[in-house]
Design a protein around this motif. Structure first.
Motif, PDB file in Angstrom:
ATOM      1  N   TRP A 304       0.926  -1.226   0.070  1.00  0.00           N
ATOM      2  CA  TRP A 304      -0.044  -0.006  -0.104  1.00  0.00           C
ATOM      3  C   TRP A 304       0.955   1.039   0.003  1.00  0.00           C
ATOM      4  CZ3 TRP A 304       1.166   2.663   4.270  1.00  0.00           C
ATOM      5  CH2 TRP A 304       1.870   2.146   5.432  1.00  0.00           C
ATOM      6  N   ILE A 305       2.089   1.243   0.177  1.00  0.00           N
ATOM      7  CA  ILE A 305       3.090   2.331   0.638  1.00  0.00           C
ATOM      8  C   ILE A 305       3.000   3.117  -0.644  1.00  0.00           C
ATOM      9  CG2 ILE A 305       5.320   3.266   1.082  1.00  0.00           C
ATOM     10  CD1 ILE A 305       5.497   0.796   3.179  1.00  0.00           C
ATOM     11  N   PRO A 306       3.241   2.817  -1.849  1.00  0.00           N
ATOM     12  CA  PRO A 306       3.570   3.815  -3.126  1.00  0.00           C
ATOM     13  C   PRO A 306       2.123   4.569  -3.012  1.00  0.00           C
ATOM     14  CG  PRO A 306       4.135   1.394  -3.739  1.00  0.00           C
ATOM     15  CD  PRO A 306       3.554   1.160  -2.478  1.00  0.00           C
ATOM     16  N   TYR A 307       1.135   4.375  -3.214  1.00  0.00           N
ATOM     17  CA  TYR A 307       0.132   5.110  -3.322  1.00  0.00           C
ATOM     18  C   TYR A 307      -0.018   5.946  -2.118  1.00  0.00           C
ATOM     19  CZ  TYR A 307      -4.276   7.565  -3.612  1.00  0.00           C
ATOM     20  OH  TYR A 307      -5.239   8.582  -3.795  1.00  0.00           O
ATOM     21  N   ALA A 308       0.201   5.347  -0.819  1.00  0.00           N
ATOM     22  CA  ALA A 308       0.155   6.381   0.258  1.00  0.00           C
ATOM     23  C   ALA A 308       0.988   7.515   0.241  1.00  0.00           C
ATOM     24  CB  ALA A 308       0.199   5.685   1.506  1.00  0.00           C
ATOM     25  N   LEU A 309       2.079   7.162  -0.182  1.00  0.00           N
ATOM     26  CA  LEU A 309       3.154   8.462  -0.321  1.00  0.00           C
ATOM     27  C   LEU A 309       2.701   9.213  -1.486  1.00  0.00           C
ATOM     28  CD1 LEU A 309       6.665   6.200  -0.041  1.00  0.00           C
ATOM     29  CD2 LEU A 309       5.513   7.584   1.721  1.00  0.00           C
ATOM     30  N   GLU A 310       2.342   8.752  -2.765  1.00  0.00           N
ATOM     31  CA  GLU A 310       1.887   9.617  -3.565  1.00  0.00           C
ATOM     32  C   GLU A 310       0.857  10.486  -3.239  1.00  0.00           C
ATOM     33  OE1 GLU A 310      -0.477   9.229  -8.255  1.00  0.00           O
ATOM     34  OE2 GLU A 310       0.854   7.583  -7.317  1.00  0.00           O
ATOM     35  N   ARG A 311      -0.061  10.183  -2.542  1.00  0.00           N
ATOM     36  CA  ARG A 311      -1.370  10.765  -1.883  1.00  0.00           C
ATOM     37  C   ARG A 311      -0.918  11.872  -0.882  1.00  0.00           C
ATOM     38  NH1 ARG A 311      -5.391  13.789  -3.248  1.00  0.00           N
ATOM     39  NH2 ARG A 311      -6.903  14.312  -1.442  1.00  0.00           N
ATOM     40  N   MET A 312      -0.032  11.336  -0.187  1.00  0.00           N
ATOM     41  CA  MET A 312       0.503  12.277   1.023  1.00  0.00           C
ATOM     42  C   MET A 312       1.278  13.665   0.132  1.00  0.00           C
ATOM     43  SD  MET A 312       1.503  10.330   4.316  1.00  0.00           S
ATOM     44  CE  MET A 312       2.026   8.622   3.592  1.00  0.00           C
ATOM     45  N   ASP A 313       1.976  13.098  -0.752  1.00  0.00           N
ATOM     46  CA  ASP A 313       3.028  14.350  -1.471  1.00  0.00           C
ATOM     47  C   ASP A 313       2.172  15.013  -2.069  1.00  0.00           C
ATOM     48  OD1 ASP A 313       5.100  13.086  -0.406  1.00  0.00           O
ATOM     49  OD2 ASP A 313       6.039  12.374  -2.394  1.00  0.00           O
ATOM     50  N   ASP A 314       0.773  14.570  -2.716  1.00  0.00           N
ATOM     51  CA  ASP A 314      -0.034  15.427  -3.484  1.00  0.00           C
ATOM     52  C   ASP A 314      -0.687  16.532  -2.556  1.00  0.00           C
ATOM     53  OD1 ASP A 314       0.681  14.514  -5.859  1.00  0.00           O
ATOM     54  OD2 ASP A 314      -1.167  13.131  -5.943  1.00  0.00           O
ATOM     55  N   VAL A 315      -1.019  15.935  -1.297  1.00  0.00           N
ATOM     56  CA  VAL A 315      -1.865  16.625  -0.451  1.00  0.00           C
ATOM     57  C   VAL A 315      -0.688  17.664   0.473  1.00  0.00           C
ATOM     58  CG1 VAL A 315      -2.610  16.708   2.266  1.00  0.00           C
ATOM     59  CG2 VAL A 315      -3.315  14.990   0.292  1.00  0.00           C
ATOM     60  N   TRP A 316       0.513  17.396   0.352  1.00  0.00           N
ATOM     61  CA  TRP A 316       1.328  18.461   1.054  1.00  0.00           C
ATOM     62  C   TRP A 316       1.606  19.710  -0.003  1.00  0.00           C
ATOM     63  CZ3 TRP A 316       6.487  19.365  -1.145  1.00  0.00           C
ATOM     64  CH2 TRP A 316       7.316  20.132  -0.425  1.00  0.00           C
ATOM     65  N   LEU A 317       1.776  19.064  -1.405  1.00  0.00           N
ATOM     66  CA  LEU A 317       1.956  20.025  -2.443  1.00  0.00           C
ATOM     67  C   LEU A 317       0.590  20.886  -2.816  1.00  0.00           C
ATOM     68  CD1 LEU A 317       3.981  21.284  -4.608  1.00  0.00           C
ATOM     69  CD2 LEU A 317       3.224  19.522  -6.187  1.00  0.00           C
ATOM     70  N   GLU A 318      -0.433  20.239  -3.191  1.00  0.00           N
ATOM     71  CA  GLU A 318      -1.459  20.946  -3.573  1.00  0.00           C
ATOM     72  C   GLU A 318      -2.524  21.498  -2.563  1.00  0.00           C
ATOM     73  OE1 GLU A 318      -1.785  21.250  -6.690  1.00  0.00           O
ATOM     74  OE2 GLU A 318      -0.279  19.787  -7.431  1.00  0.00           O
TER      75      GLU A 318
END
Length: 420
Positions: A304-318
């Motif tokens: 599950w980690i790849p998508y969790a990191l992708e989503r958290m990075d998107d939240v941090w940026l967007e």
């Protein structure tokens, strides 16, 4: 994933890395011996401390989030701990190795019916030898995954003595004669952060580098990690090089869907706690404020980690204008994961296929002995099948190198740069 990486020839065993290195399992479990508190708890607390009892077990009822358990003198015998108002039985699903899959039930069990390796350290080493395991980190059972049993007790004087007694047993008896093969993992008095710091320092002085903690302490009725209450604990662990190990279920809450969903739903969703905790810790700024902290997610798997990191990075940026404070989190979440966090798996082909995103330096391995999920005694075969397409150095990191670095073990010093 292809069978072999470019330029690598398969061995006769069908993998590309040769002989599998001896395993260091960062998530196993111990069944506490009946003599633990009689031997290690000061005598003045014996009457008020935990007592081993063998008696019948009544019907176990799954209520959607927990089990309702009663004693029944006429029921099948089980070994229990009686402590204050708590009645804690050992069940087959947590003492499962040696039984067939159909026998790994919620029925009670006595130590006499268990493999001795569940509670006897000398016998545990024999079971590790059978399973290609060199070293093992074991979580508690009766105290629960981070010592909740004692945190929930009414008499905190006795509870504190029990925490210390458990840790003394863990360090001196369970691990003491193992030659470093059994790695001490301690619990803390969760109800008082300053007492927790004292217990970390007391045990670090005798070489302990691993402590249990709750994945989501707020679920235990304790202060949230966002409040700053736990900062002395985090700071002490970071400064002393003590890894914080958070097992799924260490919040005494497992993910579920409908209130009347069967236990299979909970078991299938168990990784959700690790995912939620990872986001909680990162956005609380814990690894940002304590750069040397090491956070390990036990039995959480990793696919599950790849998508969790992708989503958290998107939240941090967007979503930074309203959801994220830059002063708390100056770098993207994935940065803190790769610097400060370790995943752990035993069966996770999707996770292995995603190592390029997760990071081969952030992955450790486990056998989950003696639980239902345990791969014992076939762990070597299962690991070889999972890792067949990887190179030797990557396999080494996953099977033992990352665990050595995470726990600062005195192994392979010529190969592992501890603290890197």
């Amino acid at each position: 994933m292809s069978t072999n990486q470019p330029g690598q020839a398969a061995t006769q065993s069908g993998n590309s890395f040769g002989e599998l290195p001896k395993i260091i399992s960062v998530d196993d479990h111990v069944i506490e011996p009946a003599h633990l508190f009689e031997r290690w708890l000061p005598k003045k607390y014996h009457e008020r401390g935990p007592k081993p009892v063998t008696t019948g077990i009544g019907r176990l009822e799954y209520t959607g989030a927990s089990y309702k358990i009663t004693t029944d003198p006429n029921g099948p015998p089980a070994d229990w701990w009686f402590y204050e108002d708590l009645r804690f039985p050992y069940k087959r699903n947590i003492a499962a190795v040696g039984f067939s899959r159909d026998e790994m039930t919620l029925e009670g069990i006595t130590r006499g019916e268990m493999r001795p390796g569940l509670y006897d350290p000398a016998e545990r080493l024999k079971d590790m030898d059978v399973n290609h395991v060199e070293a093992s980190l074991c979580f508690p059972t009766f105290p629960r995954f981070c010592g909740q049993t004692f945190s929930e007790a009414a008499d905190k004087e006795v509870a504190l003595a029990c925490v210390r007694a458990y840790n003394d047993w863990m360090v001196e008896e369970w691990c003491g004669d193992s030659g470093g093969r059994l790695i001490p993992l301690i619990i803390i008095p969760l109800w008082d952060v300053h007492l927790a710091v004292e217990e970390i320092k007391r045990n670090r002085a005798r070489g302990v580098t691993a402590v249990c903690f709750s994945e989501i302490p707020a679920f235990l009725g304790l202060p949230s990690i966002h409040t700053g209450y736990w900062d002395p604990f985090f700071e002490t662990c970071a400064d002393l090089g003590v890894t914080i190990n958070m097992h799924i279920g260490s919040s005494s809450t497992m993910p579920a869907a409908s209130p009347d969903a069967p236990a299979a739903v909970q078991a299938s969703l168990s990784f959700n706690n690790a995912m939620a905790s990872m986001a909680d810790f990162i956005f609380a700024g814990i690894p940002a404020r304590f750069p040397k902290i090491k956070l390990a997610y036990s039995e959480g798997q990793m696919g599950w980690i790849p998508y969790a990191l992708e989503r958290m990075d998107d939240v941090w940026l967007e979503h930074r204008a309203w959801a994220v404070t830059g002063e708390v989190l100056p770098e993207a979440p994935s940065y803190y994961f790769r610097r400060n966090m370790f995943a752990c798996f035993f069966r996770d082909r999707h996770g292995v296929n995603s190592l390029d995103v997760i990071g081969e330096d952030n992955v450790t391995f486990e056998t989950d002995y003696p639980h239902v999920d345990s791969t014992w005694p076939h762990t070597k075969k299962i690991a070889e099948e999972h890792l067949a397409g990887l190179g030797a150095e990557t396999v080494y990191k996953i099977i033992r190198g990352n665990a050595i670095r995470m726990l600062d073990l005195d192994l392979d010093r010529d190969r592992v740069r501890v603290g890197a």
